[in-house]
Motif scaffolding. Structure first.
Motif, PDB file in Angstrom:
ATOM      1  N   VAL A 112      32.738  85.444  42.460  1.00 37.68           N
ATOM      2  CA  VAL A 112      31.845  84.493  43.133  1.00 37.68           C
ATOM      3  C   VAL A 112      32.248  83.044  42.862  1.00 37.68           C
ATOM      4  O   VAL A 112      32.346  82.238  43.795  1.00 37.68           O
ATOM      5  N   PHE A 113      32.473  82.695  41.612  1.00 38.72           N
ATOM      6  CA  PHE A 113      32.794  81.308  41.288  1.00 38.72           C
ATOM      7  C   PHE A 113      34.105  80.848  41.934  1.00 38.72           C
ATOM      8  O   PHE A 113      34.142  79.763  42.532  1.00 38.72           O
ATOM      9  N   PRO A 114      35.181  81.617  41.873  1.00 42.39           N
ATOM     10  CA  PRO A 114      36.394  81.184  42.590  1.00 42.39           C
ATOM     11  C   PRO A 114      36.207  81.100  44.105  1.00 42.39           C
ATOM     12  O   PRO A 114      36.793  80.236  44.752  1.00 42.39           O
ATOM     13  N   MET A 115      35.380  81.983  44.680  1.00 40.32           N
ATOM     14  CA  MET A 115      35.125  81.903  46.119  1.00 40.32           C
ATOM     15  C   MET A 115      34.403  80.599  46.465  1.00 40.32           C
ATOM     16  O   MET A 115      34.731  79.944  47.462  1.00 40.32           O
ATOM     17  N   ILE A 116      33.434  80.216  45.649  1.00 41.84           N
ATOM     18  CA  ILE A 116      32.731  78.951  45.877  1.00 41.84           C
ATOM     19  C   ILE A 116      33.698  77.780  45.749  1.00 41.84           C
ATOM     20  O   ILE A 116      33.680  76.850  46.570  1.00 41.84           O
ATOM     21  N   LEU A 117      34.560  77.815  44.730  1.00 38.29           N
ATOM     22  CA  LEU A 117      35.540  76.744  44.573  1.00 38.29           C
ATOM     23  C   LEU A 117      36.522  76.694  45.740  1.00 38.29           C
ATOM     24  O   LEU A 117      36.896  75.613  46.197  1.00 38.29           O
ATOM     25  N   ALA A 176      34.799  75.138  48.630  1.00 43.19           N
ATOM     26  CA  ALA A 176      34.637  73.702  48.376  1.00 43.19           C
ATOM     27  C   ALA A 176      35.953  72.964  48.608  1.00 43.19           C
ATOM     28  O   ALA A 176      35.964  71.847  49.141  1.00 43.19           O
ATOM     29  N   GLY A 177      37.066  73.581  48.222  1.00 42.03           N
ATOM     30  CA  GLY A 177      38.367  72.973  48.473  1.00 42.03           C
ATOM     31  C   GLY A 177      38.665  72.845  49.956  1.00 42.03           C
ATOM     32  O   GLY A 177      39.190  71.827  50.411  1.00 42.03           O
ATOM     33  N   LEU A 178      38.321  73.874  50.716  1.00 41.24           N
ATOM     34  CA  LEU A 178      38.504  73.788  52.166  1.00 41.24           C
ATOM     35  C   LEU A 178      37.613  72.705  52.770  1.00 41.24           C
ATOM     36  O   LEU A 178      38.033  72.000  53.700  1.00 41.24           O
ATOM     37  N   ALA A 230      41.943  66.210  45.533  1.00 41.10           N
ATOM     38  CA  ALA A 230      40.869  66.971  44.884  1.00 41.10           C
ATOM     39  C   ALA A 230      40.773  68.376  45.479  1.00 41.10           C
ATOM     40  O   ALA A 230      40.537  69.346  44.751  1.00 41.10           O
ATOM     41  N   GLY A 231      40.958  68.494  46.789  1.00 43.96           N
ATOM     42  CA  GLY A 231      40.947  69.804  47.423  1.00 43.96           C
ATOM     43  C   GLY A 231      42.067  70.691  46.912  1.00 43.96           C
ATOM     44  O   GLY A 231      41.867  71.888  46.671  1.00 43.96           O
ATOM     45  N   ILE A 232      43.245  70.114  46.710  1.00 43.36           N
ATOM     46  CA  ILE A 232      44.366  70.876  46.169  1.00 43.36           C
ATOM     47  C   ILE A 232      44.051  71.345  44.754  1.00 43.36           C
ATOM     48  O   ILE A 232      44.291  72.507  44.393  1.00 43.36           O
ATOM     49  N   LEU A 233      43.493  70.465  43.936  1.00 42.83           N
ATOM     50  CA  LEU A 233      43.157  70.824  42.556  1.00 42.83           C
ATOM     51  C   LEU A 233      42.066  71.889  42.495  1.00 42.83           C
ATOM     52  O   LEU A 233      42.133  72.815  41.676  1.00 42.83           O
ATOM     53  N   VAL A 234      41.066  71.780  43.362  1.00 42.53           N
ATOM     54  CA  VAL A 234      39.969  72.750  43.361  1.00 42.53           C
ATOM     55  C   VAL A 234      40.471  74.124  43.802  1.00 42.53           C
ATOM     56  O   VAL A 234      40.106  75.145  43.206  1.00 42.53           O
ATOM     57  N   ILE A 235      41.308  74.171  44.820  1.00 38.34           N
ATOM     58  CA  ILE A 235      41.849  75.467  45.262  1.00 38.34           C
ATOM     59  C   ILE A 235      42.777  76.033  44.197  1.00 38.34           C
ATOM     60  O   ILE A 235      42.790  77.243  43.950  1.00 38.34           O
ATOM     61  N   LEU A 284      42.423  75.610  40.988  1.00 38.46           N
ATOM     62  CA  LEU A 284      41.522  76.144  39.964  1.00 38.46           C
ATOM     63  C   LEU A 284      40.882  77.444  40.416  1.00 38.46           C
ATOM     64  O   LEU A 284      40.698  78.370  39.608  1.00 38.46           O
ATOM     65  N   ALA A 285      40.570  77.542  41.697  1.00 39.62           N
ATOM     66  CA  ALA A 285      39.970  78.775  42.216  1.00 39.62           C
ATOM     67  C   ALA A 285      40.925  79.963  42.063  1.00 39.62           C
ATOM     68  O   ALA A 285      40.487  81.078  41.801  1.00 39.62           O
ATOM     69  N   PHE A 286      42.226  79.732  42.208  1.00 38.42           N
ATOM     70  CA  PHE A 286      43.183  80.817  42.006  1.00 38.42           C
ATOM     71  C   PHE A 286      43.504  81.035  40.529  1.00 38.42           C
ATOM     72  O   PHE A 286      43.866  82.132  40.128  1.00 38.42           O
ATOM     73  N   ALA A 287      43.382  80.004  39.714  1.00 36.80           N
ATOM     74  CA  ALA A 287      43.704  80.132  38.291  1.00 36.80           C
ATOM     75  C   ALA A 287      42.635  80.887  37.521  1.00 36.80           C
ATOM     76  O   ALA A 287      42.954  81.552  36.536  1.00 36.80           O
ATOM     77  N   ILE A 288      41.389  80.801  37.939  1.00 34.77           N
ATOM     78  CA  ILE A 288      40.315  81.456  37.179  1.00 34.77           C
ATOM     79  C   ILE A 288      40.510  82.966  37.104  1.00 34.77           C
ATOM     80  O   ILE A 288      40.571  83.510  36.003  1.00 34.77           O
ATOM     81  N   PRO A 289      40.624  83.696  38.215  1.00 35.06           N
ATOM     82  CA  PRO A 289      40.734  85.157  38.067  1.00 35.06           C
ATOM     83  C   PRO A 289      42.117  85.637  37.643  1.00 35.06           C
ATOM     84  O   PRO A 289      42.253  86.742  37.131  1.00 35.06           O
TER      85      PRO A 289
END
Length: 74
Positions: free
Chosen positions: A23-28, A31-33, A51-56, A58-63
């Motif tokens: 859920v958290f990476p999907m939200i991130l 948000a990046g998109l 910021a969008g690049i960094l957020v996306i 992070l979304a891939f780095a979490i899982p």
């Protein structure tokens, strides 16, 4: 012989950590998109794009990186 990247865990089928890892990476990611979308409408859009690049990222780095590293700390 290499080990598989993902291993099925039968003992933790419905743990809160697995829900958070989706859920958290999907939200991130969404948000990046959204940041990519609004970046072209403002004068400071270059910072929103970065910021969008960094957020996306992070979304891939979490899982893939952060959660497996935390699980192996035991």
């Amino acid at each position: 012989m290499s080990q598989p990247l993902f291993q099925h865990r039968e003992d933790e089928t419905k743990s809160p950590g697995r829900a958070i890892s989706f859920v958290f990476p999907m939200i991130l990611f969404l948000a990046g998109l959204a940041l990519f979308t609004i970046a072209f409408n403002y004068t400071w859009g270059a910072w929103l794009f970065v910021a969008g690049i960094l957020v996306i990222g992070l979304a891939f780095a979490i899982p893939t990186t952060i959660l497996p590293a935390l699980e192996d700390r035991e």
